[in-house]
Design an enzyme around this catalytic site. Structure first.
Site, PDB file in Angstrom:
ATOM      1  N   GLU A  62      69.330  94.817  32.738  1.00 51.83           N
ATOM      2  CA  GLU A  62      68.555  93.724  33.346  1.00 51.83           C
ATOM      3  C   GLU A  62      67.578  93.172  32.311  1.00 51.83           C
ATOM      4  OE1 GLU A  62      66.783  94.555  37.176  1.00 51.83           O
ATOM      5  OE2 GLU A  62      65.054  93.292  36.710  1.00 51.83           O
ATOM      6  N   GLU A 101      58.354  87.493  35.020  1.00 51.50           N
ATOM      7  CA  GLU A 101      57.897  87.994  36.306  1.00 51.50           C
ATOM      8  C   GLU A 101      56.395  87.731  36.381  1.00 51.50           C
ATOM      9  OE1 GLU A 101      60.051  91.648  38.168  1.00 51.50           O
ATOM     10  OE2 GLU A 101      59.703  92.098  36.043  1.00 51.50           O
TER      11      GLU A 101
END
Length: 224
Positions: free
Chosen positions: A106, A111
Site C-alpha cells: 500500500e 492522508e
C-alpha cells in the site's frame, strides 16, 4: 464533463461488509454511495455528509481499469477539515485478491486526519511491517487546510518519494528488495476517498463540521 468517467473509475459501496472488511478494516462508520459526489467546472467533489445518524461519503478506485508500475502520481486537491474527517489518496497492489493485504503493498500519497490539524501523513504498508504504520512520515504544514495543494509520489524501481507542493517530505528505501519489504515492483491502482472516524480518524466526530468537501482538481500519472 459532468459525471465521473466509469471507464476509469469504480465505486466501492456500503460499509465494507460485502468485501469482507466491515468498517473498511478500520472501524469506520460511514457508508459509501455512488451519489455523494459531483463533477462540475473541471472539479470532482466528494461530499461528506451526516443525515440523521448516518455518515455518507464516496470511495472510488481504478482497480482493473487503470493499473501501472512506477511513475509520478500527482493530485491537486483541497481537503475537508474538522475532527472526524480522514481524506486519502492512496494505492494498493493489483494482486490484492490473490495475496491479500498487506502482502500486496500500500502506498499512501496523502492522508489527513482532522483531529490533527496542520499535518499530513505519508506511509507505506508491507508484509514486513505486518501492515502496521512503520514506514511513515508526519509533516507539519501550517496552511494545509487552506485552498488547493499538490500531493505527489515519485515511485521508481528502488525508492518511493513523497511531496507536497513539490517539497520532498519522505523517501522510502527498502532494506532489501524481497517481497516482504518491496512489493512495489508490480501494478498498483488508485483509490480516492474520505472516511469518517475510524481507528486513524479517531473515535471523536464533530457533527457540527458537516457537510464537508474533498475537492480534486486533477490526478495525473507520469511514466518514469
Amino acid at each position: 464533463g459532468t459525471e465521473l468517467n466509469t471507464a476509469d473509475w469504480n465505486f466501492e459501496l456500503g460499509d465494507g461488509c460485502d468485501q469482507g472488511i466491515c468498517g473498511w478494516g478500520n472501524n469506520e462508520p460511514q457508508l459509501y454511495t455512488d451519489t455523494n459526489h459531483e463533477v462540475k467546472d473541471g472539479l470532482l467533489t466528494i461530499n461528506i455528509l451526516k443525515d440523521g445518524g448516518t455518515y455518507t461519503s464516496t470511495r472510488i478506485t481504478t482497480k482493473d481499469k487503470i493499473e501501472f508500475t512506477y511513475g509520478r502520481i500527482e493530485a491537486r486537491a483541497k481537503i475537508p477539515v474538522g475532527t472526524g474527517v480522514w481524506p486519502a489518496i492512496w494505492m494498493l497492489g493489483a494482486n490484492i485478491d490473490d495475496v491479500g493485504w498487506p502482502t500486496c503493498g500500500e502506498i499512501d500519497i496523502l492522508e489527513y486526519v482532522g483531529k490533527n490539524p496542520d499535518e499530513v501523513f505519508n506511509s507505506l504498508h508491507t508484509l514486513a511491517s505486518s501492515g502496521n504504520t512503520v514506514n511513515t512520515q508526519t509533516t507539519a504544514i501550517a496552511d494545509i487546510e487552506e485552498g488547493f495543494h499538490t500531493f505527489a509520489a515519485n515511485w521508481t524501481s528502488n525508492r518511493i518519494e513523497f511531496f507536497v507542493d513539490d517539497v520532498l517530505l519522505y523517501t522510502y528505501f527498502p532494506p532489501t528488495f524481497s517481497v516482504e519489504h518491496w512489493p512495489f515492483n508490480q501494478d498498483f491502482y488508485l483509490i480516492l476517498n474520505t472516511a469518517v472516524g475510524g481507528n486513524f480518524g479517531g473515535p471523536d466526530i464533530d457533527d457540527a463540521i458537516f457537510p464537508q468537501e474533498f475537492v480534486i482538481d486533477y490526478i495525473r500519472v507520469y511514466s518514469n
